[in-house]
Design a protein around this motif. Sequence first.
Motif, PDB file in Angstrom:
ATOM      1  N   PRO A 229      46.625  56.579  42.590  1.00 25.33           N
ATOM      2  CA  PRO A 229      47.601  56.469  43.683  1.00 25.33           C
ATOM      3  C   PRO A 229      48.954  55.976  43.188  1.00 25.33           C
ATOM      4  O   PRO A 229      49.060  54.905  42.579  1.00 25.33           O
ATOM      5  CB  PRO A 229      46.949  55.464  44.639  1.00 25.33           C
ATOM      6  CG  PRO A 229      45.988  54.692  43.800  1.00 25.33           C
ATOM      7  CD  PRO A 229      45.492  55.643  42.755  1.00 25.33           C
ATOM      8  N   THR A 230      49.983  56.736  43.443  1.00 23.68           N
ATOM      9  CA  THR A 230      51.333  56.420  42.977  1.00 23.68           C
ATOM     10  C   THR A 230      51.814  55.083  43.522  1.00 23.68           C
ATOM     11  O   THR A 230      51.711  54.805  44.716  1.00 23.68           O
ATOM     12  CB  THR A 230      52.317  57.523  43.408  1.00 23.68           C
ATOM     13  OG1 THR A 230      51.849  58.781  42.911  1.00 23.68           O
ATOM     14  CG2 THR A 230      53.709  57.240  42.882  1.00 23.68           C
ATOM     15  N   GLY A 231      52.330  54.246  42.637  1.00 24.13           N
ATOM     16  CA  GLY A 231      52.930  52.983  43.039  1.00 24.13           C
ATOM     17  C   GLY A 231      51.960  51.869  43.365  1.00 24.13           C
ATOM     18  O   GLY A 231      52.376  50.776  43.768  1.00 24.13           O
ATOM     19  N   ARG A 232      50.668  52.088  43.199  1.00 15.39           N
ATOM     20  CA  ARG A 232      49.688  51.080  43.569  1.00 15.39           C
ATOM     21  C   ARG A 232      49.327  50.209  42.372  1.00 15.39           C
ATOM     22  O   ARG A 232      49.174  50.689  41.264  1.00 15.39           O
ATOM     23  CB  ARG A 232      48.425  51.748  44.126  1.00 15.39           C
ATOM     24  CG  ARG A 232      47.402  50.800  44.697  1.00 15.39           C
ATOM     25  CD  ARG A 232      47.973  49.994  45.846  1.00 15.39           C
ATOM     26  NE  ARG A 232      48.243  50.806  47.023  1.00 15.39           N
ATOM     27  CZ  ARG A 232      48.934  50.379  48.068  1.00 15.39           C
ATOM     28  NH1 ARG A 232      49.438  49.162  48.075  1.00 15.39           N
ATOM     29  NH2 ARG A 232      49.133  51.169  49.105  1.00 15.39           N
ATOM     30  N   ILE A 233      49.232  48.892  42.608  1.00 11.81           N
ATOM     31  CA  ILE A 233      48.848  47.928  41.580  1.00 11.81           C
ATOM     32  C   ILE A 233      47.594  47.195  42.059  1.00 11.81           C
ATOM     33  O   ILE A 233      47.536  46.714  43.195  1.00 11.81           O
ATOM     34  CB  ILE A 233      49.964  46.895  41.304  1.00 11.81           C
ATOM     35  CG1 ILE A 233      51.255  47.605  40.899  1.00 11.81           C
ATOM     36  CG2 ILE A 233      49.529  45.908  40.225  1.00 11.81           C
ATOM     37  CD1 ILE A 233      51.181  48.304  39.577  1.00 11.81           C
ATOM     38  N   PHE A 234      46.596  47.079  41.184  1.00  9.72           N
ATOM     39  CA  PHE A 234      45.373  46.345  41.499  1.00  9.72           C
ATOM     40  C   PHE A 234      45.536  44.911  40.988  1.00  9.72           C
ATOM     41  O   PHE A 234      45.017  44.544  39.932  1.00  9.72           O
ATOM     42  CB  PHE A 234      44.163  47.038  40.863  1.00  9.72           C
ATOM     43  CG  PHE A 234      43.789  48.330  41.522  1.00  9.72           C
ATOM     44  CD1 PHE A 234      42.773  48.374  42.460  1.00  9.72           C
ATOM     45  CD2 PHE A 234      44.481  49.499  41.235  1.00  9.72           C
ATOM     46  CE1 PHE A 234      42.427  49.553  43.098  1.00  9.72           C
ATOM     47  CE2 PHE A 234      44.149  50.697  41.858  1.00  9.72           C
ATOM     48  CZ  PHE A 234      43.125  50.721  42.798  1.00  9.72           C
ATOM     49  N   HIS A 235      46.219  44.101  41.789  1.00 12.86           N
ATOM     50  CA  HIS A 235      46.598  42.761  41.361  1.00 12.86           C
ATOM     51  C   HIS A 235      45.409  41.825  41.169  1.00 12.86           C
ATOM     52  O   HIS A 235      45.493  40.867  40.393  1.00 12.86           O
ATOM     53  CB  HIS A 235      47.574  42.136  42.375  1.00 12.86           C
ATOM     54  CG  HIS A 235      48.933  42.761  42.368  1.00 12.86           C
ATOM     55  ND1 HIS A 235      49.842  42.536  41.357  1.00 12.86           N
ATOM     56  CD2 HIS A 235      49.525  43.613  43.239  1.00 12.86           C
ATOM     57  CE1 HIS A 235      50.953  43.215  41.606  1.00 12.86           C
ATOM     58  NE2 HIS A 235      50.793  43.872  42.740  1.00 12.86           N
ATOM     59  N   GLN A 236      44.300  42.071  41.874  1.00  8.01           N
ATOM     60  CA  GLN A 236      43.169  41.146  41.850  1.00  8.01           C
ATOM     61  C   GLN A 236      41.993  41.642  41.012  1.00  8.01           C
ATOM     62  O   GLN A 236      41.024  40.911  40.828  1.00  8.01           O
ATOM     63  CB  GLN A 236      42.683  40.891  43.290  1.00  8.01           C
ATOM     64  CG  GLN A 236      43.751  40.382  44.239  1.00  8.01           C
ATOM     65  CD  GLN A 236      44.362  39.081  43.772  1.00  8.01           C
ATOM     66  OE1 GLN A 236      43.657  38.211  43.248  1.00  8.01           O
ATOM     67  NE2 GLN A 236      45.657  38.934  43.962  1.00  8.01           N
ATOM     68  N   LEU A 237      42.052  42.843  40.504  1.00  8.97           N
ATOM     69  CA  LEU A 237      40.909  43.435  39.817  1.00  8.97           C
ATOM     70  C   LEU A 237      40.621  42.710  38.498  1.00  8.97           C
ATOM     71  O   LEU A 237      41.469  42.656  37.608  1.00  8.97           O
ATOM     72  CB  LEU A 237      41.169  44.916  39.547  1.00  8.97           C
ATOM     73  CG  LEU A 237      39.981  45.718  38.997  1.00  8.97           C
ATOM     74  CD1 LEU A 237      38.840  45.757  40.012  1.00  8.97           C
ATOM     75  CD2 LEU A 237      40.412  47.135  38.626  1.00  8.97           C
ATOM     76  N   VAL A 238      39.395  42.168  38.375  1.00 12.38           N
ATOM     77  CA  VAL A 238      38.993  41.475  37.147  1.00 12.38           C
ATOM     78  C   VAL A 238      37.856  42.200  36.429  1.00 12.38           C
ATOM     79  O   VAL A 238      37.640  41.991  35.227  1.00 12.38           O
ATOM     80  CB  VAL A 238      38.576  40.015  37.433  1.00 12.38           C
ATOM     81  CG1 VAL A 238      39.754  39.206  37.938  1.00 12.38           C
ATOM     82  CG2 VAL A 238      37.403  39.951  38.412  1.00 12.38           C
ATOM     83  N   HIS A 239      37.094  43.039  37.148  1.00 15.47           N
ATOM     84  CA  HIS A 239      35.986  43.775  36.520  1.00 15.47           C
ATOM     85  C   HIS A 239      36.001  45.220  36.991  1.00 15.47           C
ATOM     86  O   HIS A 239      36.028  45.496  38.189  1.00 15.47           O
ATOM     87  CB  HIS A 239      34.638  43.147  36.862  1.00 15.47           C
ATOM     88  CG  HIS A 239      33.475  43.938  36.353  1.00 15.47           C
ATOM     89  ND1 HIS A 239      33.080  43.916  35.036  1.00 15.47           N
ATOM     90  CD2 HIS A 239      32.637  44.813  36.975  1.00 15.47           C
ATOM     91  CE1 HIS A 239      32.041  44.731  34.869  1.00 15.47           C
ATOM     92  NE2 HIS A 239      31.755  45.287  36.034  1.00 15.47           N
ATOM     93  N   LEU A 240      35.988  46.142  36.022  1.00  9.60           N
ATOM     94  CA  LEU A 240      35.964  47.565  36.324  1.00  9.60           C
ATOM     95  C   LEU A 240      34.781  48.206  35.603  1.00  9.60           C
ATOM     96  O   LEU A 240      34.614  48.054  34.388  1.00  9.60           O
ATOM     97  CB  LEU A 240      37.254  48.245  35.860  1.00  9.60           C
ATOM     98  CG  LEU A 240      37.278  49.788  35.928  1.00  9.60           C
ATOM     99  CD1 LEU A 240      37.173  50.261  37.376  1.00  9.60           C
ATOM    100  CD2 LEU A 240      38.547  50.334  35.274  1.00  9.60           C
ATOM    101  N   GLU A 241      33.933  48.900  36.368  1.00  4.74           N
ATOM    102  CA  GLU A 241      32.890  49.739  35.782  1.00  4.74           C
ATOM    103  C   GLU A 241      33.284  51.185  36.023  1.00  4.74           C
ATOM    104  O   GLU A 241      33.477  51.612  37.159  1.00  4.74           O
ATOM    105  CB  GLU A 241      31.519  49.458  36.386  1.00  4.74           C
ATOM    106  CG  GLU A 241      30.414  50.309  35.756  1.00  4.74           C
ATOM    107  CD  GLU A 241      29.019  49.928  36.213  1.00  4.74           C
ATOM    108  OE1 GLU A 241      28.062  50.673  35.880  1.00  4.74           O
ATOM    109  OE2 GLU A 241      28.874  48.906  36.893  1.00  4.74           O
TER     110      GLU A 241
END
Length: 364
Positions: A229-241
Motif C-alpha cells: 500500500p502506497t504511503g503506508r508505514i507499519f510503525h508498530q510491527l515487531v514480528h513478521l512471518e
Amino acid sequence: MNANQPKFVRFVDRSLLLSTAPVLESLHFKLDRQCSEVDVVFWVETAVERGLRELNFDYRYMTDEPMKLPQSLYTCGTLVVLKLKHVSLEDVKFPVCFQLLKTLHLDYVIFLNDESSQELLSSCPVLEDLFLTRAEDDNVNTFSVMVPSLQRFIYDATDSSYTYLLMNTPSLKYLMLDDLSDLCQIEEYMPEIVEAHVDVTCYNVDDILRYLASVKRLFLCVPTAALFPTGRIFHQLVHLEYCTYETEWDLLMSMLRHSPKLRSLKLNETKSYGDGPPTCHWDEPISVPETLMFVLETLEWRNYRGGKRELALATFILKHSRRLNIASFFPLAHRSTTLEMKYLMITQLARLSRGSAKCELVFD
C-alpha cells in the motif's frame, strides 16, 4: 454425544426437565442424523426457558440437510456464547435479539441471503469474538461484517468458491483471513489491531494491508502480484512471518523498508511447490532497507530449500543485518531432502559473510 439410542434421548429429556438450577450455564451437543429434529427443537426450547448462557450445537452428519433450530433460540436474551455447526438459518424470522452475546461461531451455516447474514450480526451489539467458516453454498455472495464492538475475527472461506468479504470493525485486535475470495474489502482503519494472519489469493492485498498499519505481529501469505500500500508505514510491527511459497520478494522488501521496529523475521514455505524448487530468480534490490541493517535481531527460516533463489536472499539478509543475534535455518521436511543436501546447505550458509559479528548460525 451420539444420539443413536432411544435411551440417550430419554436421558436428555429427563436431565433438562428435572433441572432445578435457576440458570443453565452450558449445553453442548454433537449429534448425527438419527436424532430427530423434533427432539432437538424440544431440547433447545427447554434450555432457552432455563436461561441458557452457552450453546454449542454440532450436527455431524454432513451429507444430510443441515439442522434447523427453533425460533426461540434467536431471541434468547441470556445467551453469551453461541456455536453452531451444520445448521440452517434459512427459516429464521428477523429481527432477532442477542443483547448479551459476546462469542459467535458459525461453522458451515446456511443463510437465506446476504441480508440475513448481515441482520444476524447487527443483532449482536456487544459481540467480541466471531469465528466464521463459510460453506460452499451458504447463499451469501457478499458477507458483511459491520460490528463496531468486534475484537477477534477468524474468517475461513477456503471451501467457498465465489464470495466477497466486507468489513467495518474499528475495535478489532486480532484478525485471521484464510480466504479464496475474489475480493476482500476493509472499510475502516483498525487502530486497535495487534495481530493479523492474512492468507489470501485475492489481488487487492494493498487494500487489506493499508488498514492493518497498527499491527504488531503479522503473518502474510499472498499472491506474487500483490502490491504494497502506497504511503503506508507499519510503525508498530515487531514480528513478521512471511510465506515463501510464491516466487517474488518485492513485497517482502517493501515490508522491511516500511517497518522501522521490526526485530523478528520468520520465513516459511507454508504451501508446497511439490518435489521441485521454484524456478524464478530473485533480483537483489539496489538499496538495503534500514530496518535490515539497524533493527532486525532474529531470522528464522522454516522449510529452507537451499536453492539459488533462497541462498541469494539468505546471503543478502546475513550480509546486511548488523544487529542480527541469531539466524536459524530448518530444511524442508520432505523425502527428497537427503543428508547430502542438508550438508551442502550447512556448508553454503556457514561460508556466507555476516554483517553482525555476534550472529549465531543455527541449522537443524
